[in-house]
Scaffold this motif. Structure first.
Motif, mmCIF file in Angstrom:
data_model
loop_
_atom_site.group_PDB
_atom_site.id
_atom_site.type_symbol
_atom_site.label_atom_id
_atom_site.label_comp_id
_atom_site.label_asym_id
_atom_site.label_seq_id
_atom_site.Cartn_x
_atom_site.Cartn_y
_atom_site.Cartn_z
ATOM 1 N N GLU A 36 0.900 -1.144 -0.002
ATOM 2 C CA GLU A 36 0.017 0.086 -0.080
ATOM 3 C C GLU A 36 0.868 1.229 -0.084
ATOM 4 O O GLU A 36 1.742 1.402 0.810
ATOM 5 C CB GLU A 36 -0.987 -0.031 1.308
ATOM 6 C CG GLU A 36 -1.560 1.323 1.274
ATOM 7 C CD GLU A 36 -2.966 1.468 2.583
ATOM 8 O OE1 GLU A 36 -2.692 0.368 3.166
ATOM 9 O OE2 GLU A 36 -3.710 2.391 2.511
ATOM 10 N N ASN A 98 -4.473 4.812 -2.326
ATOM 11 C CA ASN A 98 -5.765 5.255 -1.647
ATOM 12 C C ASN A 98 -6.313 6.251 -2.486
ATOM 13 O O ASN A 98 -5.718 7.265 -3.028
ATOM 14 C CB ASN A 98 -5.165 5.904 -0.340
ATOM 15 C CG ASN A 98 -4.962 4.736 0.590
ATOM 16 O OD1 ASN A 98 -5.756 3.997 1.320
ATOM 17 N ND2 ASN A 98 -3.726 4.712 0.940
ATOM 18 N N GLU A 130 -8.115 2.093 -2.844
ATOM 19 C CA GLU A 130 -8.763 1.786 -1.726
ATOM 20 C C GLU A 130 -9.536 3.034 -1.338
ATOM 21 O O GLU A 130 -9.048 4.161 -1.451
ATOM 22 C CB GLU A 130 -7.690 1.642 -0.456
ATOM 23 C CG GLU A 130 -6.767 0.515 -0.754
ATOM 24 C CD GLU A 130 -5.909 0.563 0.725
ATOM 25 O OE1 GLU A 130 -6.015 0.998 1.434
ATOM 26 O OE2 GLU A 130 -5.129 -0.768 0.322
ATOM 27 N N ASP A 160 -11.857 0.737 2.199
ATOM 28 C CA ASP A 160 -11.085 0.900 3.564
ATOM 29 C C ASP A 160 -11.973 1.321 4.806
ATOM 30 O O ASP A 160 -13.081 1.751 4.614
ATOM 31 C CB ASP A 160 -10.317 2.241 2.840
ATOM 32 C CG ASP A 160 -8.777 2.058 3.559
ATOM 33 O OD1 ASP A 160 -8.680 1.292 4.613
ATOM 34 O OD2 ASP A 160 -7.962 2.934 3.198
ATOM 35 N N LYS A 181 -11.448 -3.827 4.230
ATOM 36 C CA LYS A 181 -10.171 -3.448 5.236
ATOM 37 C C LYS A 181 -10.834 -3.242 6.364
ATOM 38 O O LYS A 181 -11.569 -2.233 6.533
ATOM 39 C CB LYS A 181 -9.452 -2.648 4.688
ATOM 40 C CG LYS A 181 -8.267 -2.985 3.761
ATOM 41 C CD LYS A 181 -7.195 -1.943 3.758
ATOM 42 C CE LYS A 181 -5.825 -2.368 3.107
ATOM 43 N NZ LYS A 181 -4.808 -1.430 3.055
ATOM 44 N N GLU A 217 -6.518 -4.415 9.444
ATOM 45 C CA GLU A 217 -5.469 -2.995 9.671
ATOM 46 C C GLU A 217 -5.054 -2.916 10.682
ATOM 47 O O GLU A 217 -5.730 -3.349 11.768
ATOM 48 C CB GLU A 217 -6.177 -1.865 9.060
ATOM 49 C CG GLU A 217 -6.430 -1.668 7.663
ATOM 50 C CD GLU A 217 -6.994 -0.332 7.323
ATOM 51 O OE1 GLU A 217 -6.080 0.267 6.539
ATOM 52 O OE2 GLU A 217 -8.014 0.144 7.778
HETATM 53 MG MG MG Z 1 -5.772 2.580 2.912
#
Ligand code: MG
Ligand code: C2E
Ligand code: MG
Length: 256
Positions: A36, A98, A130, A160, A181, A217
């Motif tokens: 990421e 992201n 995301e 996310d 996530k 996460e």
């Molecule tokens: Mg993220």
């Protein structure tokens, strides 16, 4: 006085942003499956500034669009070598970026993303975007059109920070996402809150039924990892595995 968008353009011109990468691992083996990209701003007066301090401001001004293009291009450029090495070893590796709701609302977003993949010879199926759960609420026709294009081009969509907004099973069916996530707050005290583990287990089975991968996460402790594995969570990221690292440190992580 510069507007935010002008200030960001100037900062981009002075090359003040950089990316760090955090591995996403398969929890059972510890193997890195994805990276990421997370942005940092080396501000001339403030020093290093994290994204929580500027993303919202950039969204309000539209500057996020310029930053988003820079992030994606830089990440694809830096990741090209890692992907080549992974393919040579017959391993899959994806890159996750992201994306803000603002960007997803721009009709040209998905098409420009596909063009960037072409330009950097980055395979669309090795790219994930995301989007924070609540930002799907912006869901007008342009968001739907973008999501449809991403799907057609095999670019994967990740919800996310799941668990922070109005999290519903309906959401991941409606968005037709590829992965979910679980927000850090959901797993923070998972060892001492058995009901949390049960919720995660239920979300993980629902997600699996809907064909989504589940990524936890903010895993910091082995004890959290154990609970997550028992709850049927397959992937994760967090300080336990690695903090976000500069591009130069990524190859050693992939070699582990
Ligand atoms: Mg993220
Ligand atoms: P996110 O996408 O949910 O990223 C995870 C955040 O948690 C990152 O913070 C990461 O450094 C941090 N983190 C990872 N593992 C752990 C852990 O084990 N413990 C703790 N306490 N924290 C951990 P970061 O880098 O400050 O990013 C914050 C948010 O800013 C991101 O949350 C994402 O929503 C946004 N962001 C970052 N880069 C970009 C970007 O390029 N574009 C956009 N639109 N948003 C970005
Ligand atoms: Mg998150």
């Amino acid at each position: 006085m510069l507007t935010t968008r002008e200030a960001v353009a100037a900062a981009l011109h002075r090359d003040e942003f950089r990316l760090v990468y955090q591995p996403i691992v398969e929890l059972s083996s510890g193997k890195t499956v994805g990276l990421e990209a997370l942005v940092r701003w080396a501000h001339p007066e403030l020093g290093e500034v994290g994204p929580v301090n500027f993303i919202q401001d950039f969204e309000r001004s539209g500057a996020i669009e310029d930053l988003g293009v820079w992030v994606t291009k830089r990440a694809m450029a830096e990741a090209a070598e890692w992907h080549r090495a992974a393919r040579e070893r017959g391993r899959d590796l994806y890159l996750s970026v992201n994306v803000s709701g603002y960007e997803l609302q721009q009709l040209a977003y998905s098409v420009s993303l596909v063009t960037m993949c072409d330009d950097f010879q980055h395979r669309c199926q090795d790219l994930r975007v995301e989007v924070i759960e609540s930002e799907f609420d912006l869901g007008g026709d342009d968001v739907k059109a973008n999501l449809a294009t991403l799907r057609r081009e095999q670019i994967k969509v990740v919800i996310d920070d799941f668990g922070t907004g109005a999290s519903t099973v309906e959401r991941f069916i409606e968005v037709d996402a590829d992965a979910l996530k679980l927000d850090r707050s959901l797993i923070a005290d998972i060892e001492t809150a058995p009901e949390r583990a049960e919720i995660i287990s239920a979300v993980a089975s629902a997600a699996r039924l809907a064909g989504l991968e589940v990524v936890a996460e903010g895993i910091e402790r082995t004890s959290q990892l154990e609970v997550l594995l028992a709850a049927g969570c397959t992937y994760g990221q967090g300080y336990l595995f690695s903090r976000p690292v500069p591009a130069s440190s990524v190859p050693s992580i992939l070699d582990r």
